[in-house]
Scaffold this active site. Structure first.
Site, PDB file in Angstrom:
ATOM      1  N   LYS A  41       0.816  -1.189   0.000  1.00  0.00           N
ATOM      2  CA  LYS A  41       0.000   0.000   0.000  1.00  0.00           C
ATOM      3  C   LYS A  41       0.864   1.258   0.000  1.00  0.00           C
ATOM      4  O   LYS A  41       0.401   2.357  -0.296  1.00  0.00           O
ATOM      5  CB  LYS A  41      -0.882   0.024   1.263  1.00  0.00           C
ATOM      6  N   GLY A  42       2.130   1.094   0.374  1.00  0.00           N
ATOM      7  CA  GLY A  42       2.991   2.234   0.691  1.00  0.00           C
ATOM      8  C   GLY A  42       3.130   3.290  -0.380  1.00  0.00           C
ATOM      9  O   GLY A  42       3.379   4.449  -0.082  1.00  0.00           O
ATOM     10  N   ASP A  98       7.703   2.756  -2.589  1.00  0.00           N
ATOM     11  CA  ASP A  98       7.897   3.811  -1.612  1.00  0.00           C
ATOM     12  C   ASP A  98       9.345   3.843  -1.121  1.00  0.00           C
ATOM     13  O   ASP A  98       9.997   4.862  -1.144  1.00  0.00           O
ATOM     14  CB  ASP A  98       6.913   3.648  -0.431  1.00  0.00           C
ATOM     15  N   ASP A 101      14.620  -1.038   0.819  1.00  0.00           N
ATOM     16  CA  ASP A 101      15.417  -1.294   2.018  1.00  0.00           C
ATOM     17  C   ASP A 101      16.497  -2.311   1.657  1.00  0.00           C
ATOM     18  O   ASP A 101      17.613  -1.940   1.315  1.00  0.00           O
ATOM     19  CB  ASP A 101      14.487  -1.757   3.135  1.00  0.00           C
ATOM     20  N   PHE A 150      13.148   3.524  11.068  1.00  0.00           N
ATOM     21  CA  PHE A 150      11.894   3.161  10.410  1.00  0.00           C
ATOM     22  C   PHE A 150      11.107   4.424  10.106  1.00  0.00           C
ATOM     23  O   PHE A 150      10.864   5.241  10.996  1.00  0.00           O
ATOM     24  CB  PHE A 150      11.097   2.222  11.313  1.00  0.00           C
ATOM     25  N   VAL A 151      10.730   4.613   8.835  1.00  0.00           N
ATOM     26  CA  VAL A 151      10.033   5.836   8.457  1.00  0.00           C
ATOM     27  C   VAL A 151       8.548   5.586   8.196  1.00  0.00           C
ATOM     28  O   VAL A 151       8.157   4.503   7.761  1.00  0.00           O
ATOM     29  CB  VAL A 151      10.677   6.513   7.227  1.00  0.00           C
ATOM     30  N   ASP A 157       3.549   3.158   6.568  1.00  0.00           N
ATOM     31  CA  ASP A 157       2.865   2.887   7.838  1.00  0.00           C
ATOM     32  C   ASP A 157       3.783   2.251   8.874  1.00  0.00           C
ATOM     33  O   ASP A 157       4.855   1.733   8.564  1.00  0.00           O
ATOM     34  CB  ASP A 157       1.702   1.910   7.606  1.00  0.00           C
ATOM     35  N   ARG A 163      -0.071   6.452   7.744  1.00  0.00           N
ATOM     36  CA  ARG A 163       0.027   6.607   6.284  1.00  0.00           C
ATOM     37  C   ARG A 163      -0.436   7.989   5.822  1.00  0.00           C
ATOM     38  O   ARG A 163      -0.003   8.497   4.800  1.00  0.00           O
ATOM     39  CB  ARG A 163      -0.843   5.565   5.560  1.00  0.00           C
TER      40      ARG A 163
HETATM   41  P1  5GP Z   1      12.923  -4.528   1.059  1.00  0.00           P
HETATM   42  O1  5GP Z   1      12.385  -5.735   0.345  1.00  0.00           O
HETATM   43  O2  5GP Z   1      13.585  -3.553   0.092  1.00  0.00           O
HETATM   44  O3  5GP Z   1      13.823  -4.887   2.197  1.00  0.00           O
HETATM   45  O4  5GP Z   1      11.702  -3.825   1.744  1.00  0.00           O
HETATM   46  C1  5GP Z   1      10.988  -2.880   1.081  1.00  0.00           C
HETATM   47  C2  5GP Z   1       9.610  -2.753   1.641  1.00  0.00           C
HETATM   48  O5  5GP Z   1       9.609  -2.856   3.081  1.00  0.00           O
HETATM   49  C3  5GP Z   1       9.096  -1.379   1.316  1.00  0.00           C
HETATM   50  O6  5GP Z   1       8.353  -1.385   0.116  1.00  0.00           O
HETATM   51  C4  5GP Z   1       8.247  -1.044   2.518  1.00  0.00           C
HETATM   52  O7  5GP Z   1       6.938  -1.527   2.314  1.00  0.00           O
HETATM   53  C5  5GP Z   1       8.885  -1.810   3.641  1.00  0.00           C
HETATM   54  N1  5GP Z   1       9.804  -0.959   4.394  1.00  0.00           N
HETATM   55  C6  5GP Z   1      11.157  -0.998   4.428  1.00  0.00           C
HETATM   56  N2  5GP Z   1      11.652  -0.058   5.232  1.00  0.00           N
HETATM   57  C7  5GP Z   1      10.586   0.609   5.723  1.00  0.00           C
HETATM   58  C8  5GP Z   1      10.448   1.721   6.634  1.00  0.00           C
HETATM   59  O8  5GP Z   1      11.396   2.310   7.142  1.00  0.00           O
HETATM   60  N3  5GP Z   1       9.171   2.123   6.895  1.00  0.00           N
HETATM   61  C9  5GP Z   1       8.072   1.526   6.341  1.00  0.00           C
HETATM   62  N4  5GP Z   1       6.881   2.009   6.678  1.00  0.00           N
HETATM   63  N5  5GP Z   1       8.173   0.481   5.503  1.00  0.00           N
HETATM   64  C10 5GP Z   1       9.412   0.034   5.195  1.00  0.00           C
HETATM   65 MG    MG Z   2       6.254  -1.516   0.134  1.00  0.00          MG
END
Ligand code: 5GP
Ligand code: MG
Length: 177
Positions: A41-42, A98, A101, A150-151, A157, A163
């Site tokens: 949803k981000g 969004d 990470d 964590f943002v 969210d 959100r």
């Molecule tokens: P990745 O697969 O790149 O490790 O994770 C990416 C997904 O994890 C992002 O699309 C997001 O949904 C979630 N995510 C990673 N870091 C954060 C953060 O700091 N805050 C939030 N709200 N979601 C995050």
């Molecule tokens: Mg995401």
């Protein structure tokens, strides 16, 4: 439990970042009609602002993957729970997320989209960690980098909250409460 929020990117800064990204898409896809696929949803607020700053025709769809769920620690596999129903074969696709990470989410989705034989596929992210590893996929279009923490806000969210906030904030769990 109380959480403290600290703004790290203001709504005005986000507006400028998003308008810059929109201008680049308008220029880079001048004679095309890209399919922009957001990750739910981000990315929903980012997408809404982004497409309104683009002046060429675009098509919009969303994919939903689930890693965090109601927990704040990610599981390893990103399961697709809502898929695109657009036919992207031969199309110019831009995947919009969004925040990148570890990059595992977008890696999985990119691999899946590539099997649908688009003409081209580019990656856009509003946010990416400054300390992302070398194996992390690099977005073709990036809003800005952030540090650790964590943002939330602007679509992102913490356990489905925050959100709606117009700024991007770092969340810190407070003592007590
Ligand atoms: P990745 O697969 O790149 O490790 O994770 C990416 C997904 O994890 C992002 O699309 C997001 O949904 C979630 N995510 C990673 N870091 C954060 C953060 O700091 N805050 C939030 N709200 N979601 C995050
Ligand atoms: Mg995401």
């Amino acid at each position: 439990m109380t959480e403290t929020l600290k703004t790290i990117i203001t709504a005005a800064e986000l507006n400028e970042i998003v308008r810059g990204l929109g201008s680049r898409i308008t220029l880079d896809y001048a004679s095309k009609t890209p399919v922009m696929i957001g990750l739910l949803k981000g990315s929903f607020i980012f997408m809404a602002d982004l497409v309104r700053s683009i002046t060429i025709p675009v098509e919009v769809d969303f994919i939903r993957t689930s890693r965090y769920g109601m927990s704040d620690t990610p599981s390893n596999e990103a399961a697709v729970t809502i898929d695109t129903d657009l036919d992207i074969r031969g199309r110019d696709v831009i995947l919009v997320d969004d925040i990148i990470d570890t990059g595992r989410t977008v890696e999985g989705v990119l691999a899946r989209l590539r099997t649908m034989r688009p003409a081209s596929i580019k990656l856009m992210a509003l946010l990416m960690r400054r300390n992302a590893g070398v194996e992390c996929p690099k977005p073709d279009y990036l809003g800005t980098t952030i540090g650790e923490g964590f943002v939330v806000g602007y679509g992102l969210d913490y356990k489905e909250r925050y959100r709606h906030l117009p700024d991007v904030c770092v969340i810190e769990e407070g003592r007590g409460g």
